[in-house]
Design an enzyme around this catalytic site. Structure first.
Site, PDB file in Angstrom:
ATOM      1  N   HIS A 143      72.916  44.393  21.641  1.00 56.77           N
ATOM      2  CA  HIS A 143      73.097  45.013  20.323  1.00 56.77           C
ATOM      3  C   HIS A 143      71.769  45.569  19.805  1.00 56.77           C
ATOM      4  CE1 HIS A 143      77.035  43.081  20.306  1.00 56.77           C
ATOM      5  NE2 HIS A 143      76.416  41.966  20.652  1.00 56.77           N
ATOM      6  N   SER A 267      56.634  70.172  25.328  1.00 58.30           N
ATOM      7  CA  SER A 267      57.132  70.790  24.097  1.00 58.30           C
ATOM      8  C   SER A 267      56.349  72.069  23.864  1.00 58.30           C
ATOM      9  CB  SER A 267      56.954  69.836  22.908  1.00 58.30           C
ATOM     10  OG  SER A 267      57.134  70.514  21.682  1.00 58.30           O
TER      11      SER A 267
END
Length: 427
Positions: A143, A267
């Site tokens: 989780h 990028s």
């Protein structure tokens, strides 16, 4: 071509005697040397017929006629044999008799010769990594929260085990074929030669191609075997999507470092970026492949009455699905080859997660019948940041045998890995 050869070789058709070796060689050459120019001629014929398989039948008859006209010397006998046999080209066949066998062979060859080797390379790469990092402890996350530690190798071994199971399903998926005529009952066959055991001859022919014979069909082979194969491939791919997302997350956590390649740009505006693009590309292509495989496996087994044409048009996407699978496998393989484990980051995370030792402490407390062990550790650790001192102080006050207390006091998040090492090495 192969059906014509099989009919002649059967010896059951008086009007179609067995071919001479020379005639068989000519037929083999027509099939084996089929060229782009031949394909263009078929398409030219198809502009008139508006039917692809009929165009191929006419093309073969055209080739046989041309050979007969041009034959001389030693070739004349073979050419004459084939000229006499030309009306047995596509004998008693519906177009799907040809198409289903052709697709089954293409899918079988692509699977065995291209896709499975690519899948096996991924399994081998992951197996090697699982063994290499079998002993390297890693904090688990369930989780998204800190959880009982594992090892890097054990987590990769989990993937390998899953892949091997689906790989077996994939490899064992049957590829079936039929050659039973317009509605699967050998009607035309029996009308011409009622004494021949056509189901037996059909079975022998289909099996000679390396396929499994499907005796009960309509005009089409119902594609259940292809659906089984595509479902198995999709499950295999889904496991790798899971891996891609996990690797993406581990890279984000700093557990894995990516090798910087000189000249590459991460990028167009952020110079520092080294993005996990190989895993992203793999995930994206697996998604496209599985979307196609899912549609094919749910659509192909459905055909109105004895046949509609919906299967024919969607079958043209089979190669597209395979192409996206290959791109995904290549991207994933490249990504796995560019990462290295960041042992310092793994160690740091483990050392900041002493709360995970609440589990072994409360488990040992249960053994010795200490009241409410789970609840006591819950009060100590739930939602709190616990360090080594806090855990050891708690353990030091427990009324348990010295041997068990000593074992718990020596335990760290990095050593609390159970049988993870053995499990990883066993894969």
């Amino acid at each position: 071509v192969r059906w014509l050869q099989a009919l002649a070789a059967s010896g059951d058709l008086p009007q179609l005697p067995a071919f001479s070796p020379a005639a068989i060689k000519v037929l083999d050459e027509i099939a084996d040397s089929f060229s782009v120019a031949d394909g263009m001629r078929v398409k030219e014929i198809e502009r008139t017929t508006n039917h692809d398989v009929k165009a191929i039948e006419y093309f073969l008859k055209e080739r046989v006629a041309a050979l007969a006209e041009a034959s001389s010397n030693g070739a004349s006998g073979a050419a004459a044999e084939l000229a006499r046999a030309q009306e047995f080209i596509h004998f008693a066949c519906t177009s799907e008799d040809i198409n289903n066998l052709s697709y089954a062979l293409m899918i079988k060859d692509a699977s065995e010769q291209v896709l499975l080797p690519a899948a096996d390379a991924i399994i081998a790469q992951l197996t090697a990594l699982a063994h290499e990092h079998a002993e390297l402890p890693m904090l688990s996350r369930t989780h998204g929260q800190t959880a009982t530690p594992t090892t890097v190798g054990k987590e990769l071994a989990n993937v390998v085990a899953r892949l091997r199971r689906q790989r077996a399903c994939w490899a064992n998926a049957p590829q079936l074929g039929k050659i039973a005529g317009a509605t699967g009952n050998y009607n035309a066959h029996v009308s011409a030669y009622p004494a021949i055991d056509w189901p037996k001859l059909a079975q022998q022919f289909v099996c000679s191609l390396g396929l499994e014979h499907n005796a009960l069909v309509t005009q089409i082979e119902p594609h259940d075997g292809i659906a089984e194969l595509f479902d198995a491939q999709a499950r295999f791919n889904t496991i790798l999507v899971d891996l891609c997302r996990d690797m993406w997350g581990y890279i984000s956590l700093g557990y894995f470092k990516q090798r910087v390649v000189a000249g590459e740009v991460g990028s167009s505006t952020m110079p520092h970026k080294v993005n996990p693009i190989d895993f992203e590309n793999a995930e994206g292509n697996f998604g496209v492949a599985n979307a196609l495989l899912g549609h094919l496996s749910s659509k192909l087994p459905i055909s109105r009455w004895q046949r509609d044409l919906t299967d024919s048009t969607v079958m043209r996407s089979v190669g597209v699905a395979a192409g996206h699978m290959l791109i995904a496998y290549a991207s994933l393989k490249k990504g796995l080859g560019k990462v290295s484990v960041n042992e310092a980051a793994l160690a740091s995370d483990l050392d900041n997660a002493w709360e995970v030792l609440a589990e072994p402490v409360q488990t040992v407390m249960r053994v010795h019948a200490i009241e409410k062990p789970y609840e006591k550790l819950k009060e100590l650790t739930r939602g709190k940041k616990i360090d080594a001192a806090a855990i050891r102080e708690f353990v030091g006050k427990l009324e348990i045998p010295d041997e068990d207390k000593k074992r718990l006091l020596e335990l760290t998040p990095a050593t609390y890995i159970g049988k993870a090492v053995d499990l990883a090495k066993a894969i």
